[in-house]
Enzyme design. Structure first.
Site, PDB file in Angstrom:
ATOM      1  N   TYR A  18       0.839  -1.195   0.000  1.00  0.00           N
ATOM      2  CA  TYR A  18       0.000   0.000   0.000  1.00  0.00           C
ATOM      3  C   TYR A  18       0.877   1.248   0.000  1.00  0.00           C
ATOM      4  CZ  TYR A  18      -4.240  -2.593   1.295  1.00  0.00           C
ATOM      5  OH  TYR A  18      -5.324  -3.438   1.318  1.00  0.00           O
ATOM      6  N   TYR A  51      -0.578  -9.667   1.008  1.00  0.00           N
ATOM      7  CA  TYR A  51       0.466  -9.108   1.878  1.00  0.00           C
ATOM      8  C   TYR A  51       0.321  -9.659   3.290  1.00  0.00           C
ATOM      9  CZ  TYR A  51      -3.305  -5.931   3.246  1.00  0.00           C
ATOM     10  OH  TYR A  51      -4.505  -5.431   3.676  1.00  0.00           O
ATOM     11  N   ARG A  79      -3.203 -11.387   4.151  1.00  0.00           N
ATOM     12  CA  ARG A  79      -4.508 -10.998   3.614  1.00  0.00           C
ATOM     13  C   ARG A  79      -4.664 -11.556   2.205  1.00  0.00           C
ATOM     14  NH1 ARG A  79      -7.943  -7.348   4.786  1.00  0.00           N
ATOM     15  NH2 ARG A  79      -9.238  -9.121   4.269  1.00  0.00           N
ATOM     16  N   HIS A 103      -7.421  -8.474  -2.405  1.00  0.00           N
ATOM     17  CA  HIS A 103      -8.708  -7.793  -2.207  1.00  0.00           C
ATOM     18  C   HIS A 103      -8.632  -6.341  -2.633  1.00  0.00           C
ATOM     19  CE1 HIS A 103      -6.541  -6.866   1.551  1.00  0.00           C
ATOM     20  NE2 HIS A 103      -7.261  -5.763   1.571  1.00  0.00           N
ATOM     21  N   HIS A 113     -10.578  -2.718  -1.512  1.00  0.00           N
ATOM     22  CA  HIS A 113     -11.493  -2.081  -0.561  1.00  0.00           C
ATOM     23  C   HIS A 113     -12.526  -1.245  -1.309  1.00  0.00           C
ATOM     24  CE1 HIS A 113      -9.145  -2.890   3.169  1.00  0.00           C
ATOM     25  NE2 HIS A 113      -8.119  -2.901   2.333  1.00  0.00           N
TER      26      HIS A 113
END
Lengths: 220, 226
Positions: B99, B138, B148, B151, B153
């Site tokens: 991120y 990640y 995780r 995905h 968000h």
């Protein structure tokens, strides 16, 4: 016809800031919802609401996001879609959302948006603020702001409400406030204070434990 | 009444952060009249040219690294009616599972040509589409060897006060779904609602693979203009 099932909620996680509150946190992306709900020349009493969010250990939550939705000072909700005003409009110079339109023109927001969004900051830990006008009464309700809280560790949005400490008479007959157990109503009261000619309301949210905020079931 | 059985419980201790961030008191229901308050909506003028194209909205000097995806679907109420002018905001990790956020400590590389944030307003039928790259998995600190799943968000704002949803879109066939306490917090029968389906029909030849993700918001027997 069979009903469709609502899409399940998931946490906003720890990394929403560069997408949902980018300008506040200095990321290179614009925001269309931010900490200004009303422009400086919007009619009404201009106020700043500020506070912190605490977890069940009393520790400030530095990665929560709050959304406020409210009526204007006359008690009217915004019904028109929010559009950006052209640079040559009479309202040029009002609060400016930074950025340019797809045509390359600078743009300006309308004066009362009725919605705001703020992240809690790391310093001082867990602090947020929102600039707006004090809402007027809607129907038979006391002046209030609907608040939605999102955070890492919260798998669903949490709905609460701000009422105002200087509206004791209206608060006493507010239908929703009267459904809240009397001993918990204080968690919904923003406390008025004046400082250097400005009006502030302090509103903390405790997610769990002593002084836990009243949360409402909005989406089922 | 709408179906309340699809959402995860607020207290889901396998996802450790819920332990101290979930209220102990019961939630207090509000009347339909309050839930039906309209939400301020946005017009198309608030969007910038590449807001719905994450492969372009942060490009400096090259294509972002990764497999291009077209993610599309409709935002619907529980009666199956499209919700026009819903605001759909997305954010995600880059192809390496990193991120842009400053608090991210995973040492996978940043991509100078990828921010990972975008937004789009639904059309008259509730439809939306955006372009992005496939996000990487990640690690995170919830438990030993926690990862995780892939995905994206989503934050979706509809037309009424209760039409507000933050969720995550997952990918069909991801083996990590079985080990993720965030995904697993959802009641088993409802988990499929969070999984985007591969759509060969919507794949753009020579450009991008397509995934369909439909989003159902709460909503009762009314429309905004009745």
């Amino acid at each position: 016809m069979a009903k469709l099932r609502p899409t399940p909620s998931q946490t906003v996680g720890p990394f929403f800031a560069y997408g949902l509150t980018a300008e506040q946190f200095g990321y290179s992306y614009n925001a269309i919802i931010d900490r200004t709900i009303a422009d400086p020349d919007t009619p009404g009493e201009h106020i700043t609401i500020t506070g912190r969010v605490f977890d069940g250990n009393g520790i400030p939550v530095p990665d929560a996001m709050l959304e406020f939705v409210q009526a204007d000072a006359a008690g009217n909700f915004r019904t028109e879609p929010i559009e950006l005003l052209a640079p040559d409009s009479p309202q040029q110079g009002r609060f400016v959302l930074s950025g340019t339109t797809r045509n390359g023109a600078a743009y300006h927001s309308p004066e009362f948006r009725g919605i705001g969004r703020a992240g809690t900051e790391q310093t001082p830990a867990g602090t947020y603020w929102m600039q707006t006008v004090k809402p007027g009464s809607v129907d038979n309700e006391a002046p209030h702001i609907d608040v939605t809280l999102f955070s890492r560790g919260s798998l669903r949005d949490l709905r609460t409400r701000i009422y105002f400490s200087d509206e004791a008479e209206a608060n006493a007959t507010d239908p929703l406030l009267n459904e809240v157990p009397a001993g918990r109503r204080h968690t919904l009261l923003a406390q008025r204070r004046e400082q250097n000619g400005q009006v502030f309301y302090d509103f903390d949210i405790r997610m769990q434990g002593e002084g836990e905020a009243v949360f409402f079931l909005m989406s089922e | 009444m709408t179906d309340q059985s699809t959402h995860p419980p607020l207290y889901s201790p396998a996802y450790k952060s819920t332990i101290y961030r979930s209220p102990k008191e019961a939630l207090i229901p509000v009347s339909d009249r309050l839930r039906d308050r309209s939400m301020p909506a946005y017009g198309q003028s608030v969007l910038r040219e590449f807001d719905n194209d994450l492969t372009k909205n942060a490009r400096i000097n090259a294509e972002p690294i990764g497999e291009r995806l077209k993610v599309f679907g409709r935002v619907l109420d529980t009666n199956g009616r499209g919700i026009p002018n819903a605001l759909v905001e997305v954010w995600q990790a880059n192809a390496a599972g990193r991120y842009v956020h400053r608090a991210e400590i995973h040492d996978a590389p940043l991509d100078p040509n990828f921010l990972g944030a975008g937004r789009v307003l639904t059309d008259a039928e509730g439809g939306y589409v955006f372009y992005t790259i496939r996000p990487g998995a990640y690690p995170w600190g919830n438990h030993y060897n926690a990862w995780r799943p892939y995905h994206i968000h989503f934050s979706v704002t509809g037309r009424f006060l209760d039409q507000r949803l933050v969720t995550q879109m997952y990918f069909v066939g991801d083996p990590l779904l079985n080990f993720d306490p965030v995904f697993q917090s959802v009641p088993p029968h409802a988990r499929e609602l969070l999984i985007a389906q591969f759509s060969m029909d919507n794949t753009e030849e020579g450009f991008a693979l397509a995934y369909e993700f439909n989003i159902v918001l709460n909503g009762r027997n009314q429309t905004l203009f009745e």
